[in-house]
Design a protein around this motif. Structure first.
Motif, PDB file in Angstrom:
ATOM      1  N   GLN A 120       0.772  -1.156   0.241  1.00 10.32           N
ATOM      2  CA  GLN A 120      -0.092   0.059   0.035  1.00 10.32           C
ATOM      3  C   GLN A 120       0.756   1.211  -0.088  1.00 10.32           C
ATOM      4  O   GLN A 120       0.630   2.112  -0.898  1.00 10.32           O
ATOM      5  CB  GLN A 120      -0.919   0.075   1.179  1.00 10.32           C
ATOM      6  CG  GLN A 120      -1.923  -0.899   1.066  1.00 10.32           C
ATOM      7  CD  GLN A 120      -2.836  -1.309   2.322  1.00 10.32           C
ATOM      8  OE1 GLN A 120      -2.260  -1.040   3.415  1.00 10.32           O
ATOM      9  NE2 GLN A 120      -4.097  -1.667   2.277  1.00 10.32           N
ATOM     10  N   ALA A 121       1.873   1.108   0.723  1.00  7.59           N
ATOM     11  CA  ALA A 121       2.692   2.353   0.915  1.00  7.59           C
ATOM     12  C   ALA A 121       3.598   2.666  -0.530  1.00  7.59           C
ATOM     13  O   ALA A 121       3.611   3.850  -0.808  1.00  7.59           O
ATOM     14  CB  ALA A 121       3.710   2.409   1.981  1.00  7.59           C
ATOM     15  N   ALA A 122       3.681   1.714  -1.005  1.00  8.86           N
ATOM     16  CA  ALA A 122       4.700   1.671  -2.198  1.00  8.86           C
ATOM     17  C   ALA A 122       3.994   1.979  -3.594  1.00  8.86           C
ATOM     18  O   ALA A 122       4.405   2.058  -4.615  1.00  8.86           O
ATOM     19  CB  ALA A 122       5.812   0.569  -2.425  1.00  8.86           C
ATOM     20  N   GLY A 123       2.616   1.573  -3.671  1.00 11.57           N
ATOM     21  CA  GLY A 123       2.030   1.369  -4.798  1.00 11.57           C
ATOM     22  C   GLY A 123       1.083   2.814  -5.326  1.00 11.57           C
ATOM     23  O   GLY A 123       1.544   3.669  -5.167  1.00 11.57           O
ATOM     24  N   ILE A 138       7.865   6.572   4.872  1.00 13.10           N
ATOM     25  CA  ILE A 138       8.101   6.680   6.154  1.00 13.10           C
ATOM     26  C   ILE A 138       7.183   6.285   7.193  1.00 13.10           C
ATOM     27  O   ILE A 138       7.171   5.814   8.171  1.00 13.10           O
ATOM     28  CB  ILE A 138       8.581   8.164   6.381  1.00 13.10           C
ATOM     29  CG1 ILE A 138       9.857   8.617   5.605  1.00 13.10           C
ATOM     30  CG2 ILE A 138       8.570   8.853   7.873  1.00 13.10           C
ATOM     31  CD1 ILE A 138      10.241  10.103   5.768  1.00 13.10           C
ATOM     32  N   HIS A 139       5.988   6.473   6.806  1.00 13.06           N
ATOM     33  CA  HIS A 139       4.613   5.920   7.533  1.00 13.06           C
ATOM     34  C   HIS A 139       4.837   4.492   7.760  1.00 13.06           C
ATOM     35  O   HIS A 139       4.336   3.950   8.792  1.00 13.06           O
ATOM     36  CB  HIS A 139       3.431   6.467   6.649  1.00 13.06           C
ATOM     37  CG  HIS A 139       2.039   5.852   7.268  1.00 13.06           C
ATOM     38  ND1 HIS A 139       1.392   6.711   7.995  1.00 13.06           N
ATOM     39  CD2 HIS A 139       1.503   4.657   7.363  1.00 13.06           C
ATOM     40  CE1 HIS A 139       0.454   6.208   8.449  1.00 13.06           C
ATOM     41  NE2 HIS A 139       0.433   4.897   7.624  1.00 13.06           N
ATOM     42  N   TYR A 140       5.278   3.704   6.731  1.00 12.90           N
ATOM     43  CA  TYR A 140       5.049   2.357   6.614  1.00 12.90           C
ATOM     44  C   TYR A 140       6.511   1.877   7.759  1.00 12.90           C
ATOM     45  O   TYR A 140       6.317   1.130   8.368  1.00 12.90           O
ATOM     46  CB  TYR A 140       5.728   1.818   5.247  1.00 12.90           C
ATOM     47  CG  TYR A 140       6.195   0.225   5.430  1.00 12.90           C
ATOM     48  CD1 TYR A 140       5.166  -0.548   5.721  1.00 12.90           C
ATOM     49  CD2 TYR A 140       7.459  -0.285   5.546  1.00 12.90           C
ATOM     50  CE1 TYR A 140       5.510  -2.098   5.939  1.00 12.90           C
ATOM     51  CE2 TYR A 140       7.727  -1.305   5.701  1.00 12.90           C
ATOM     52  CZ  TYR A 140       6.794  -2.364   5.856  1.00 12.90           C
ATOM     53  OH  TYR A 140       7.236  -3.631   6.057  1.00 12.90           O
ATOM     54  N   GLY A 152       7.694  12.628   8.236  1.00 11.39           N
ATOM     55  CA  GLY A 152       7.644  12.399   6.583  1.00 11.39           C
ATOM     56  C   GLY A 152       7.592  13.803   5.968  1.00 11.39           C
ATOM     57  O   GLY A 152       8.415  14.269   4.905  1.00 11.39           O
ATOM     58  N   LEU A 153       6.633  14.555   6.358  1.00  9.97           N
ATOM     59  CA  LEU A 153       6.177  16.083   5.944  1.00  9.97           C
ATOM     60  C   LEU A 153       7.634  16.888   6.108  1.00  9.97           C
ATOM     61  O   LEU A 153       8.008  17.904   5.091  1.00  9.97           O
ATOM     62  CB  LEU A 153       5.073  16.587   6.294  1.00  9.97           C
ATOM     63  CG  LEU A 153       4.590  18.095   5.925  1.00  9.97           C
ATOM     64  CD1 LEU A 153       4.549  18.103   4.585  1.00  9.97           C
ATOM     65  CD2 LEU A 153       3.401  18.602   6.686  1.00  9.97           C
ATOM     66  N   ALA A 154       7.983  16.765   7.244  1.00  8.83           N
ATOM     67  CA  ALA A 154       9.132  17.868   7.566  1.00  8.83           C
ATOM     68  C   ALA A 154      10.527  17.212   6.903  1.00  8.83           C
ATOM     69  O   ALA A 154      11.130  18.128   6.527  1.00  8.83           O
ATOM     70  CB  ALA A 154       9.695  17.573   9.146  1.00  8.83           C
TER      71      ALA A 154
END
Length: 296
Positions: free
Chosen positions: A147-150, A186-188, A215-217
């Motif tokens: 899900q994170a990479a796709g 990064i979430h993953y 991740g945003l930072a």
């Protein structure tokens, strides 16, 4: 003191991550050229930030780190490296320098570079599958990484980054682009650490809020460095974003506005960690120490 916490953690784990990658990519293919291309990009250096975040979550929640945990965590670096190889291609960002060295397609040609990336992506799932972790954890990690990479994660962000160049995005659209392109892996990393450490369900949303703000930072900081640094300092070409009319925080908000957005993202991450500490009744100073990356 907080910076010392991160430095001490990195001194232990970054060499172990690098050694693991070196050893386990030696016989990765019976095609010497493919092996060489894969090793070249993976072992070219880097902060190893994503596997370090997973290991930090496990450490903070007192999960003993086994060989299976290391393999599953380091698998993320393979996925990340695949994305960098493809991101650097002439059809994408057309970068000639990465981590101070020629990019994969400059070194090996576009064809082999594409194939090296193609090989690293499934290898990341292979390392999850054969890690030796409990099967329920493998299933959760595999789904979360896909899900994170796709197409709703990193790849979606890459499409927006390429196709929206030259069109000034509004702030919400820019934030979504960065949540997908940079923030998703990064979430993953936080999700993966939480799964392996058995972090209570009540605590996970705050950990993920920390990861998303981090991740945003990270992306805002990278945008700022592209404007303020030299290629020698960053190990990659700088000042490209403006020339290619890419959507960045400095282009939308100005440099001062981008720095303000960075400060806000860091504050959001700090607040989330504070709430996670209260809910878990644990000292999460190790995770908080990762925020010193933006002050050095």
């Amino acid at each position: 003191m907080t910076e010392q916490i991160l430095t001490s953690f990195e001194k232990v784990w970054r060499p172990r991550i690098n050694a693991y990658l070196d050893e386990n990519l030696r016989q990765v293919s019976d095609r010497e050229l493919l092996t060489a291309a894969m090793r070249y990009s993976v072992l070219a250096g880097g902060k190893r930030l994503r596997p370090l975040l997973s290991l930090a979550v496990m450490t903070a929640f007192e999960q003993p780190i086994t060989a299976a945990n290391i393999r599953a965590s380091v698998a993320l670096e393979l996925m990340h490296t695949y994305s960098l190889i493809h991101d650097d291609l002439p059809a994408m960002d057309n970068d000639a320098l990465r981590r101070g060295e020629p990019t994969s397609h400059v070194k090996f040609g576009e064809d082999v570079a594409i194939l090296a990336g193609d090989a690293l992506q499934p290898l990341s799932f292979q390392w999850l599958a054969d890690s030796g972790l409990p099967v329920d954890q493998i299933a959760q990690l595999t789904l979360a990484l896909a899900q994170a990479a796709g197409p709703q994660g990193m790849v979606a962000g890459q499409v927006a980054d390429v196709k929206d160049a030259g069109t000034q995005l509004a702030l919400p659209a820019l934030q979504q682009l960065h949540r997908e392109k940079t923030g998703a892996l990064i979430h993953y990393a936080i999700v993966a650490g939480a799964i392996q450490a058995g972090v209570p369900a009540a605590v996970r949303p705050e950990l993920l809020a920390f990861g998303d703000a981090f991740g945003l930072a990270f992306q805002i900081y990278d945008d700022i460095l592209d404007v303020t640094s030299t290629a020698a300092q960053l190990g990659k070409q700088t000042h490209k974003d403006a020339g290619e009319h890419k959507n960045t925080y400095p282009s939308l908000l100005g440099l001062a506005g981008a720095k303000g957005a960075l400060a806000q993202a860091i504050a959001t991450a700090q607040t989330a960690i504070g709430r996670a500490e209260q809910l878990s009744q644990r000292d999460l100073g190790l995770l908080a120490s990762f925020l010193t990356y933006f002050t050095n």
